[in-house]
Design an enzyme around this catalytic site. Sequence first.
Site, mmCIF file in Angstrom:
data_model
loop_
_atom_site.group_PDB
_atom_site.id
_atom_site.type_symbol
_atom_site.label_atom_id
_atom_site.label_comp_id
_atom_site.label_asym_id
_atom_site.label_seq_id
_atom_site.Cartn_x
_atom_site.Cartn_y
_atom_site.Cartn_z
ATOM 1 N N HIS A 192 0.851 -1.188 0.000
ATOM 2 C CA HIS A 192 0.000 0.000 0.000
ATOM 3 C C HIS A 192 0.882 1.232 0.000
ATOM 4 C CE1 HIS A 192 -3.224 2.737 1.104
ATOM 5 N NE2 HIS A 192 -4.037 1.787 0.692
ATOM 6 N N ASP A 229 -7.943 -5.473 0.181
ATOM 7 C CA ASP A 229 -8.433 -6.351 -0.882
ATOM 8 C C ASP A 229 -8.012 -7.805 -0.712
ATOM 9 O OD1 ASP A 229 -9.793 -4.390 -2.357
ATOM 10 O OD2 ASP A 229 -7.890 -3.601 -3.070
HETATM 11 N N1 CMC Z 1 3.878 -7.571 -4.857
HETATM 12 C C1 CMC Z 1 5.230 -7.598 -5.011
HETATM 13 N N2 CMC Z 1 6.033 -6.520 -4.819
HETATM 14 C C2 CMC Z 1 5.438 -5.382 -4.469
HETATM 15 C C3 CMC Z 1 4.049 -5.276 -4.306
HETATM 16 C C4 CMC Z 1 3.267 -6.439 -4.495
HETATM 17 N N3 CMC Z 1 1.939 -6.403 -4.318
HETATM 18 N N4 CMC Z 1 3.724 -4.004 -3.947
HETATM 19 C C5 CMC Z 1 4.879 -3.332 -3.926
HETATM 20 N N5 CMC Z 1 5.910 -4.157 -4.226
HETATM 21 C C6 CMC Z 1 7.336 -3.816 -4.260
HETATM 22 C C7 CMC Z 1 7.659 -2.969 -5.491
HETATM 23 O O1 CMC Z 1 8.008 -3.779 -6.573
HETATM 24 C C8 CMC Z 1 8.803 -2.126 -4.973
HETATM 25 O O2 CMC Z 1 9.963 -2.931 -4.949
HETATM 26 P P1 CMC Z 1 11.406 -2.301 -5.320
HETATM 27 O O3 CMC Z 1 11.662 -1.304 -4.218
HETATM 28 O O4 CMC Z 1 12.330 -3.451 -5.348
HETATM 29 O O5 CMC Z 1 11.243 -1.625 -6.661
HETATM 30 C C9 CMC Z 1 8.432 -1.849 -3.519
HETATM 31 O O6 CMC Z 1 7.596 -2.969 -3.129
HETATM 32 C C10 CMC Z 1 7.658 -0.555 -3.315
HETATM 33 O O7 CMC Z 1 6.499 -0.590 -4.106
HETATM 34 P P2 CMC Z 1 5.930 0.635 -4.927
HETATM 35 O O8 CMC Z 1 5.421 0.133 -6.232
HETATM 36 O O9 CMC Z 1 6.898 1.774 -4.921
HETATM 37 O O10 CMC Z 1 4.713 1.077 -4.006
HETATM 38 P P3 CMC Z 1 3.539 2.044 -4.416
HETATM 39 O O11 CMC Z 1 3.209 2.802 -3.203
HETATM 40 O O12 CMC Z 1 3.850 2.812 -5.646
HETATM 41 O O13 CMC Z 1 2.361 1.025 -4.804
HETATM 42 C C11 CMC Z 1 0.513 -0.399 -4.668
HETATM 43 C C12 CMC Z 1 1.324 0.688 -3.967
HETATM 44 C C13 CMC Z 1 -0.750 -0.676 -3.831
HETATM 45 C C14 CMC Z 1 0.057 0.091 -6.049
HETATM 46 C C15 CMC Z 1 1.379 -1.677 -4.801
HETATM 47 O O14 CMC Z 1 1.743 -2.135 -3.527
HETATM 48 C C16 CMC Z 1 0.645 -2.772 -5.569
HETATM 49 O O15 CMC Z 1 0.679 -2.774 -6.805
HETATM 50 N N6 CMC Z 1 -0.024 -3.736 -4.861
HETATM 51 C C17 CMC Z 1 -0.813 -4.749 -5.535
HETATM 52 C C18 CMC Z 1 -2.155 -4.187 -5.966
HETATM 53 C C19 CMC Z 1 -3.086 -4.008 -4.786
HETATM 54 O O16 CMC Z 1 -3.226 -4.865 -3.942
HETATM 55 N N7 CMC Z 1 -3.770 -2.844 -4.766
HETATM 56 C C20 CMC Z 1 -4.760 -2.523 -3.739
HETATM 57 C C21 CMC Z 1 -4.330 -1.374 -2.880
HETATM 58 S S1 CMC Z 1 -5.336 -1.135 -1.416
HETATM 59 C C22 CMC Z 1 -6.942 -0.786 -1.972
HETATM 60 C C23 CMC Z 1 -7.091 0.316 -2.929
HETATM 61 O O17 CMC Z 1 -6.269 1.237 -3.077
HETATM 62 O O18 CMC Z 1 -8.107 0.308 -3.594
#
Ligand code: CMC
Length: 448
Positions: free
Chosen positions: A325, A382
């Site tokens: 998140h 989720d």
């Molecule tokens: N699985 C694997 N690796 C992950 C995931 C994941 N679900 N989420 C983040 N990471 C890794 C990402 O690859 C990065 O690694 P590195 O530092 O090596 O590049 C690190 O963790 C930081 O992630 P980020 O992409 O910079 O984080 P963000 O704040 O931009 O993204 C997020 C947040 C929710 C989009 C992301 O965690 C994600 O895609 N999660 C899966 C989708 C999901 O479950 N979404 C629902 C969110 S909660 C409800 C809502 O918002 O509606």
Amino acid sequence: MDSASPTATQLKKSEDPKAARQSLTITDNRTGKNYEVPITNDTIRAMDLRQIKVDPTDFGMMSYDPAFNNTASCISKVTFIDGDAGILRYRGYPIEDLAEKSTYLETAYLLLNGELPTEAQLKDWTYHVTHHTFIHESIKKFLDGFHYDAHPMGMLISTIAALSTYYHDAKDIFSPESRKKQTYRLIGKMPTIAAFSYRHSLGMPFVYPDNDLSYPGNFLNMLFRTTETRYRPNPTLEHALDILFILHADHEQNCSANTIRGVGSSHVDPYSATAAAIAALYGPLHGGANEEVLRMLMEIGSVQKVPDFIKRVKTGEVKLMGFGHRVYKNYDPRAKIIKVAADKVMQKMKQPDPLLDIAKALEEAALSDPYFVERKLYPNVDFYSGITLKAMGFPVSMFTVLFAVARTVGWISQWSEMIEDPQQKIGRPRQLYTGVTHRDYVEMDQRK
Ligand code: CMC
């Protein structure tokens, strides 16, 4: 604690002589000039950077922040999140207390108005929402125009946008009375349109709202009623759905809240702005993740295959959906509540789901793996909501729709706050242009 009283951190800061000057001094090493910019609530105003210039013709300094990682776009009193501590509060009330003691309609009133309603206020609010659940008959024809396998989220986006063509008074966004009326309509009609979209995809007749049922009970009625003369919702499912609605009601400046604020800042009517917010929610990184989680669990198929899947996540081949998140760097408090609800629903329905075992095994494996620990990746809302909804009989394509129904009140609360905020203007970010500066037009016969 009274929200007006200073917090421990604030007191400590004001007693510390070094912290007394609430400002930031910036030295521009290009010119050697110093600038002092005020700090309010641990924040500086990006516009205060504009005075930093190399020479008078210079545009001035900007801040670059793709995806708003460190930019507050508004001042809000609606929802508070402490992502490190895993805290979520609506108008100061902890989500755990609301999930246990409140109802969705009461929580919706709280989000919109800032206070819990009195008995009379709740009665009046419930009456008005309940008496705005019907939709114009011609909207049914509109829904009938969709292809039989249309995704209900696409139908919801379009139909909510179409409401703006019915309610011309919605354009009067600066009238609190008009906003109230559109709020009743949106919260009242959203479950009806959501349920009708689902019934259309099944090719089943639409079920009209039943005003004697609760908000979640009526939603279940419109989704699932078949030949019964009177639909009686299962109390366990009705209560679980009410809790899910409360947990999804608002979440401060997430992607779709930012969308409704951004689109609404052009002063468009609330139906068009809400349609845009639903579109933002549809994406798999936002509300669409609940659907993706279920597909992922089905793809994994068994607890034995969890270690292999975790390996694929760590190599970057796939994402662990329902994990991670932007704001929470701790367990999402909503996921904790849903995990318990999922267990309860399955026990009551006597319907154990092997997917719940896979989800629990995934969570256990991830929470003890350095990849997830170092990145502070925990289950989000989720992760368990899809399994709970599946156990309740919801088809996968309706998961995000349900999220949208619940989030409508959050969107309207955020939108109204934005409309009333004298500091807000039309949303219009800057860019860093790195393209070609200027060139002469090339005639066709001279192009390579
Ligand atoms: N699985 C694997 N690796 C992950 C995931 C994941 N679900 N989420 C983040 N990471 C890794 C990402 O690859 C990065 O690694 P590195 O530092 O090596 O590049 C690190 O963790 C930081 O992630 P980020 O992409 O910079 O984080 P963000 O704040 O931009 O993204 C997020 C947040 C929710 C989009 C992301 O965690 C994600 O895609 N999660 C899966 C989708 C999901 O479950 N979404 C629902 C969110 S909660 C409800 C809502 O918002 O509606």
